[in-house]
Design an enzyme around this catalytic site. Structure first.
Site, PDB file in Angstrom:
ATOM      1  N   HIS A   1       0.853  -1.194   0.000  1.00 53.22           N
ATOM      2  CA  HIS A   1       0.000   0.000   0.000  1.00 53.22           C
ATOM      3  C   HIS A   1       0.881   1.234   0.000  1.00 53.22           C
ATOM      4  CE1 HIS A   1      -3.178   2.804   1.159  1.00 53.22           C
ATOM      5  NE2 HIS A   1      -3.993   1.884   0.678  1.00 53.22           N
TER       6      HIS A   1
ATOM      7  N   ASP B   1      -7.897  -5.843   0.356  1.00 49.84           N
ATOM      8  CA  ASP B   1      -8.351  -6.710  -0.735  1.00 49.84           C
ATOM      9  C   ASP B   1      -7.910  -8.157  -0.582  1.00 49.84           C
ATOM     10  OD1 ASP B   1      -9.704  -4.757  -2.239  1.00 49.84           O
ATOM     11  OD2 ASP B   1      -7.773  -3.915  -2.794  1.00 49.84           O
TER      12      ASP B   1
HETATM   13  N1  CMC Z   1       3.930  -7.653  -4.759  1.00 42.97           N
HETATM   14  C1  CMC Z   1       5.272  -7.629  -4.979  1.00 42.97           C
HETATM   15  N2  CMC Z   1       6.022  -6.514  -4.849  1.00 42.97           N
HETATM   16  C2  CMC Z   1       5.406  -5.394  -4.480  1.00 42.97           C
HETATM   17  C3  CMC Z   1       4.018  -5.355  -4.223  1.00 42.97           C
HETATM   18  C4  CMC Z   1       3.276  -6.545  -4.372  1.00 42.97           C
HETATM   19  N3  CMC Z   1       1.971  -6.559  -4.136  1.00 42.97           N
HETATM   20  N4  CMC Z   1       3.670  -4.104  -3.870  1.00 42.97           N
HETATM   21  C5  CMC Z   1       4.789  -3.377  -3.908  1.00 42.97           C
HETATM   22  N5  CMC Z   1       5.852  -4.156  -4.270  1.00 42.97           N
HETATM   23  C6  CMC Z   1       7.250  -3.752  -4.370  1.00 42.97           C
HETATM   24  C7  CMC Z   1       7.494  -2.912  -5.617  1.00 42.97           C
HETATM   25  O1  CMC Z   1       7.851  -3.721  -6.709  1.00 42.97           O
HETATM   26  C8  CMC Z   1       8.611  -2.012  -5.156  1.00 42.97           C
HETATM   27  O2  CMC Z   1       9.789  -2.776  -5.153  1.00 42.97           O
HETATM   28  P1  CMC Z   1      11.216  -2.080  -5.510  1.00 42.97           P
HETATM   29  O3  CMC Z   1      11.453  -1.078  -4.415  1.00 42.97           O
HETATM   30  O4  CMC Z   1      12.191  -3.200  -5.517  1.00 42.97           O
HETATM   31  O5  CMC Z   1      11.041  -1.439  -6.853  1.00 42.97           O
HETATM   32  C9  CMC Z   1       8.278  -1.744  -3.685  1.00 42.97           C
HETATM   33  O6  CMC Z   1       7.519  -2.885  -3.272  1.00 42.97           O
HETATM   34  C10 CMC Z   1       7.479  -0.467  -3.460  1.00 42.97           C
HETATM   35  O7  CMC Z   1       6.283  -0.545  -4.211  1.00 42.97           O
HETATM   36  P2  CMC Z   1       5.698   0.607  -5.128  1.00 42.97           P
HETATM   37  O8  CMC Z   1       5.070  -0.011  -6.339  1.00 42.97           O
HETATM   38  O9  CMC Z   1       6.730   1.671  -5.338  1.00 42.97           O
HETATM   39  O10 CMC Z   1       4.583   1.184  -4.155  1.00 42.97           O
HETATM   40  P3  CMC Z   1       3.372   2.112  -4.555  1.00 42.97           P
HETATM   41  O11 CMC Z   1       3.043   2.887  -3.328  1.00 42.97           O
HETATM   42  O12 CMC Z   1       3.646   2.890  -5.783  1.00 42.97           O
HETATM   43  O13 CMC Z   1       2.201   1.068  -4.912  1.00 42.97           O
HETATM   44  C11 CMC Z   1       0.413  -0.472  -4.637  1.00 42.97           C
HETATM   45  C12 CMC Z   1       1.247   0.639  -3.987  1.00 42.97           C
HETATM   46  C13 CMC Z   1      -0.784  -0.758  -3.760  1.00 42.97           C
HETATM   47  C14 CMC Z   1      -0.093   0.000  -6.024  1.00 42.97           C
HETATM   48  C15 CMC Z   1       1.304  -1.744  -4.791  1.00 42.97           C
HETATM   49  O14 CMC Z   1       1.726  -2.185  -3.518  1.00 42.97           O
HETATM   50  C16 CMC Z   1       0.570  -2.867  -5.518  1.00 42.97           C
HETATM   51  O15 CMC Z   1       0.538  -2.888  -6.751  1.00 42.97           O
HETATM   52  N6  CMC Z   1      -0.040  -3.823  -4.770  1.00 42.97           N
HETATM   53  C17 CMC Z   1      -0.814  -4.890  -5.381  1.00 42.97           C
HETATM   54  C18 CMC Z   1      -2.185  -4.361  -5.787  1.00 42.97           C
HETATM   55  C19 CMC Z   1      -3.094  -4.151  -4.594  1.00 42.97           C
HETATM   56  O16 CMC Z   1      -3.238  -5.026  -3.742  1.00 42.97           O
HETATM   57  N7  CMC Z   1      -3.755  -2.981  -4.573  1.00 42.97           N
HETATM   58  C20 CMC Z   1      -4.745  -2.663  -3.549  1.00 42.97           C
HETATM   59  C21 CMC Z   1      -4.344  -1.499  -2.695  1.00 42.97           C
HETATM   60  S1  CMC Z   1      -5.383  -1.378  -1.225  1.00 42.97           S
HETATM   61  C22 CMC Z   1      -6.995  -1.097  -1.826  1.00 42.97           C
HETATM   62  C23 CMC Z   1      -7.155   0.283  -2.323  1.00 42.97           C
HETATM   63  O17 CMC Z   1      -7.370   1.191  -1.506  1.00 42.97           O
HETATM   64  O18 CMC Z   1      -7.112   0.468  -3.524  1.00 42.97           O
END
Ligand code: CMC
Length: 436
Positions: free
Chosen positions: A313, A371
């Site tokens: 998140h 989720d």
């Molecule tokens: N699985 C594997 N790696 C992950 C995941 C995941 N679910 N989430 C983040 N990472 C890694 C990402 O690859 C990055 O790694 P690195 O630093 O090596 O590049 C690091 O963790 C930081 O992640 P980010 O993508 O920079 O974080 P963000 O804040 O931009 O994205 C997120 C947040 C929710 C979009 C992401 O965690 C994600 O895609 N999660 C899976 C989808 C999900 O469950 N979404 C629901 C969110 S909660 C409901 C809502 O309110 O929408």
């Protein structure tokens, strides 16, 4: 917001004079540096794609402490709301700022209940869709189409219009989601039953048919109500920011909420519940718990685009408190339905355990989000996977409206208009087509 005693000073290494920027305190959470005059003073913009360090507004509705894993609606912890209050009280709280007393709750519930039907023409609009259309495609269309039916509540600058459109949207979302479902099934629409609770009425519109009496199961009714409470608001997330940006042009509330529905659909946001359940089913098909290690290797492989859906998140760097509550509800629902040995639930628990002990997830502070378990609950209830995000939209509607109304009432609000760092071609002349 209160002006802080200190200010921020921005200095430049090229001799450009430094500028002082005001700093404000909120009631809790990080201070903010006010950069509104930066461009006028320096001719420079700030650059923050994805809003990693940018507060886009001031708000008094929802607060998240991502490090503690704390979520407050109007100051009340989500755990207390989910345990002691129902969705109607939560809606009242988000919209008006206070928890209603018994009379206030009865009055609010009555106002919502009186608007549960939709204009009869809506079913003909729905009929234009393919039966296999994704429910979120249908919802984006139906919610936007409400503005074509309710002309007396489309002026965002009129407080009475805002109030009636808020009540209408909260009341009609369950009806629209259930209609989208019934349409996909080829079953007759069920009209709302106003003697039922908000969640009970939704279950009735979803699962009843005209042929038989439908009895609402109170455990499922309570579980659905809790899903609604947990999803009701989440401060300036992507869909809420979309609603605010869309509404900032002065468009009508139905159009602004339709924009929120469209944004929510994405798998990084509300679409994660559907994606998460599909992921669990895929792993189950591949061999279940024995394949978790292999799947985790793919997730951690930076050359694969596989993510552990329902994990991670932007704000929570700790366990999402909604995921904890959802896991509880999951256990209750599965027990009530005699599904304690549900293989997907066991698989989800195994994935969670491994992820929470794995360095990749620990270092990045990735925890289960709302989720992760919500899909398993919804699937057990009998809701098809493709409808999960529509249920999220139903529940989030009140948050979107509360945030939209807060923005309209904010004397500092302006049309949202981000700037850019231009990296394209600079001015050049068009060459006639024959010479290109
Ligand atoms: N699985 C594997 N790696 C992950 C995941 C995941 N679910 N989430 C983040 N990472 C890694 C990402 O690859 C990055 O790694 P690195 O630093 O090596 O590049 C690091 O963790 C930081 O992640 P980010 O993508 O920079 O974080 P963000 O804040 O931009 O994205 C997120 C947040 C929710 C979009 C992401 O965690 C994600 O895609 N999660 C899976 C989808 C999900 O469950 N979404 C629901 C969110 S909660 C409901 C809502 O309110 O929408």
């Amino acid at each position: 917001m209160k002006l802080a005693d200190n200010k921020a000073t921005l200095s430049f290494s090229n001799g450009t004079p430094s500028v002082d920027l005001p700093v404000y305190h909120g009631n809790v959470g990080p201070d903010v540096v006010d950069i509104r005059k930066l461009y006028a003073q320096t001719g420079m913009f700030t650059y923050d794609p994805g809003f990693l360090s940018t507060a886009s507004c001031q708000s008094a509705i929802t607060y998240i402490d991502g490090d503690k894993g704390e979520l407050l609606y109007r100051g009340y912890p989500i755990e207390q709301l989910a345990t002691n209050c129902d969705f109607m009280e939560t809606c009242h709280l988000l919209l008006y700022g206070n928890l209603p007393d018994a009379a206030g709750k009865a009055d609010f519930t009555k106002r919502v209940t009186q608007h549960t039907m939709v204009n009869e023409q809506m079913q003909f609009f729905l009929r234009g869709f393919r039966r296999d259309a994704h429910p979120m495609a249908i919802m984006t269309g139906l919610v936007g189409a409400l503005s074509a039916f309710y002309h007396d509540s489309t002026d965002i600058n009129n407080p009475e219009h805002r109030e009636i459109s808020a009540i209408r949207l909260i009341a009609k979302m369950p009806t629209l989601v259930a209609m989208a479902y019934k349409y996909s099934m080829g079953q007759p629409y069920m009209y709302p039953k106003n003697n039922l609770s908000y969640a009970g009425n939704f279950m009735h519109m979803m699962f009843a048919t005209p042929c038989e009496e439908y009895v609402v199961n109170p455990v499922i009714e309570r579980a659905l109500d809790r899903i609604f409470v947990l999803h009701a608001d989440h401060e300036q997330n992507a869909s809420t920011s979309t609603v605010r940006l869309c509404g900032s042009s002065g468009t009508n509330p139905f159009a602004a909420i339709a924009a929120g529905v469209a944004c929510l659909w994405g798998p990084a946001h509300g679409g994660a519940n559907e994606a998460c359940l599909n992921m669990l089913e895929d792993i189950q098909r591949m061999g279940g718990i024995s394949k978790v290690g292999e799947f985790m290797n793919q997730v951690k492989d930076k050359n694969s685009s596989v993510k552990l859906m329902g994990f991670g998140h932007r704000v929570y760097k700790n366990y999402d408190p909604r995921a904890k509550l959802m896991q509880e509800t999951c256990k209750e629902v599965l027990a009530a339905l005699g599904l304690e040995n549900d293989p997907l639930f066991k698989l989800a628990m195994a994935l969670e355990k491994i992820a929470l002990e794995d360095d990749y997830f620990v270092q990045r502070k990735l925890y289960p989000n709302v989720d992760f378990y919500s899909g398993i609950v919804q699937r057990a209830i009998g809701i098809p996977v493709s409808l999960f995000t529509a249920i999220f939209a139903l529940a989030r509607t009140v948050g979107w409206i509360a945030q939209l109304n807060e923005m309209i009432g904010d004397p500092e609000y302006k049309i949202g208009r981000p700037r850019q760092l231009f990296t394209g071609a600079v001015k050049r002349d068009v060459v006639p087509i024959g010479q290109r």
